[in-house]
Scaffold this active site. Structure first.
Site, PDB file in Angstrom:
ATOM      1  N   TYR A  18       2.259   9.260   0.244  1.00 42.83           N
ATOM      2  CA  TYR A  18       1.074   9.705   0.316  1.00 42.83           C
ATOM      3  C   TYR A  18      -0.156   8.312   0.931  1.00 42.83           C
ATOM      4  O   TYR A  18      -0.967   8.565   1.669  1.00 42.83           O
ATOM      5  CB  TYR A  18       0.408  10.539  -1.110  1.00 42.83           C
ATOM      6  CG  TYR A  18      -0.959  10.956  -0.840  1.00 42.83           C
ATOM      7  CD1 TYR A  18      -1.211  12.019   0.019  1.00 42.83           C
ATOM      8  CD2 TYR A  18      -1.860  10.537  -1.781  1.00 42.83           C
ATOM      9  CE1 TYR A  18      -2.573  12.478   0.000  1.00 42.83           C
ATOM     10  CE2 TYR A  18      -3.196  10.899  -1.803  1.00 42.83           C
ATOM     11  CZ  TYR A  18      -3.450  11.935  -0.943  1.00 42.83           C
ATOM     12  OH  TYR A  18      -4.940  12.539  -1.006  1.00 42.83           O
ATOM     13  N   LYS A  38       9.836   2.264   6.257  1.00 39.62           N
ATOM     14  CA  LYS A  38      10.584   2.538   5.130  1.00 39.62           C
ATOM     15  C   LYS A  38      12.054   2.327   5.211  1.00 39.62           C
ATOM     16  O   LYS A  38      12.941   2.941   5.768  1.00 39.62           O
ATOM     17  CB  LYS A  38      10.357   4.116   4.730  1.00 39.62           C
ATOM     18  CG  LYS A  38      10.852   4.523   3.284  1.00 39.62           C
ATOM     19  CD  LYS A  38      10.507   5.863   3.117  1.00 39.62           C
ATOM     20  CE  LYS A  38      10.968   6.318   1.639  1.00 39.62           C
ATOM     21  NZ  LYS A  38      10.280   5.519   0.787  1.00 39.62           N
ATOM     22  N   ASP A  55       9.857  11.609   4.166  1.00 40.03           N
ATOM     23  CA  ASP A  55       8.683  10.536   3.983  1.00 40.03           C
ATOM     24  C   ASP A  55       8.734   9.715   5.374  1.00 40.03           C
ATOM     25  O   ASP A  55       7.560   9.527   5.833  1.00 40.03           O
ATOM     26  CB  ASP A  55       8.929   9.765   2.989  1.00 40.03           C
ATOM     27  CG  ASP A  55       8.870  10.703   1.433  1.00 40.03           C
ATOM     28  OD1 ASP A  55       8.146  11.752   1.705  1.00 40.03           O
ATOM     29  OD2 ASP A  55       9.194  10.049   0.445  1.00 40.03           O
ATOM     30  N   GLU A 117       7.311   0.353   2.732  1.00 35.57           N
ATOM     31  CA  GLU A 117       7.249   1.261   1.477  1.00 35.57           C
ATOM     32  C   GLU A 117       8.531   1.167   1.081  1.00 35.57           C
ATOM     33  O   GLU A 117       9.589   1.260   1.788  1.00 35.57           O
ATOM     34  CB  GLU A 117       6.998   2.716   2.003  1.00 35.57           C
ATOM     35  CG  GLU A 117       6.949   3.646   0.736  1.00 35.57           C
ATOM     36  CD  GLU A 117       6.511   5.299   1.134  1.00 35.57           C
ATOM     37  OE1 GLU A 117       7.765   5.856   0.608  1.00 35.57           O
ATOM     38  OE2 GLU A 117       5.809   5.305   1.790  1.00 35.57           O
TER      39      GLU A 117
END
Length: 225
Positions: A18, A38, A55, A117
């Site tokens: 988020y 990621k 994600d 991330e």
């Protein structure tokens, strides 16, 4: 000047994606060349015969620098379990040096902001010897800590901040992230963490927020970095 950060959380589902996606969208609104990575994700579905993590897809879509999925998420594992367990199930060996190589390859693309991330919390195993924090150490980027504001978050946040400092990295700041209902004594817990953590509170967010208010919060967060 390039800005690069590693985004971690106090635990899984803390709101890392988020925050990452919100910052990337804010960078896009500001006209910045931005990209998100990621490097490892566990939990994926097959789309047209290829594994894809939700994600990672969101991060790919929010980045203004276009990267193929394989660079955004070079290691995708099907089972939604700890990455090292998912890798064992698939007969794969994931190493810190390999993830670092993937990340540095993606960072060759011209950019002004890059967000890497993590997966889960700070001490997530990759194999029987290495953790994802080893990748963060090798990169050396300042860290953004997303705190899942729930019962137990004080311990989780302080221990994570201590581990980040022990690894020789700078904690750029932390984000207080909450769900639709705030925990009891939310403001008091935020105040306690503000006093205990060795980095500024960057913003307070709710992953249920959307629209102009959320955009404004992320625009301010981007300016604070």
């Amino acid at each position: 000047m390039k800005k690069r950060f590693f985004v971690t959380g106090t635990d899984t589902d803390a709101g890392k994606t988020y925050v990452t996606v919100g910052l990337l969208n804010a960078a896009k609104r500001a006209g910045l060349k931005s990209l998100g990575i990621k490097p490892i994700a566990a939990g994926a579905v097959s789309i047209e015969g290829k594994l894809r993590n939700d994600d990672a897809l969101l991060i790919q879509a929010a980045s203004s620098v276009s990267l193929p999925y394989e660079q955004v998420n070079p290691v995708v594992l099907e089972a939604a379990v700890a990455p090292h367990i998912a890798a064992i199930q698939e007969g794969r060996l994931v190493t810190a040096s390999r993830l670092e190589g993937y990340i540095k390859g993606a960072l060759l693309m011209p950019h002004e902001l890059a967000l890497v991330e993590g997966a889960g919390g700070w001490r997530v195993p990759l194999n029987d010897r290495e953790m994802l924090s080893d990748v963060a150490k090798s990169l050396g980027f300042p860290v953004i800590l997303v705190v899942n504001m729930k019962l137990g978050c004080l311990n989780h946040a302080v221990l994570t901040a201590e581990a980040i400092a022990r690894d020789g990295l700078i904690l750029a700041g932390w984000v207080a992230n909450t769900g639709p209902e705030k925990m009891p004594f939310f403001e008091e817990n935020v105040a306690t963490l503000s006093a205990m953590l060795p980095a500024p509170l960057l913003t307070t967010l709710s992953w249920c927020d959307s629209g102009e208010e959320a955009q404004s919060q992320f625009d301010e967060l981007l300016s604070a970095l």
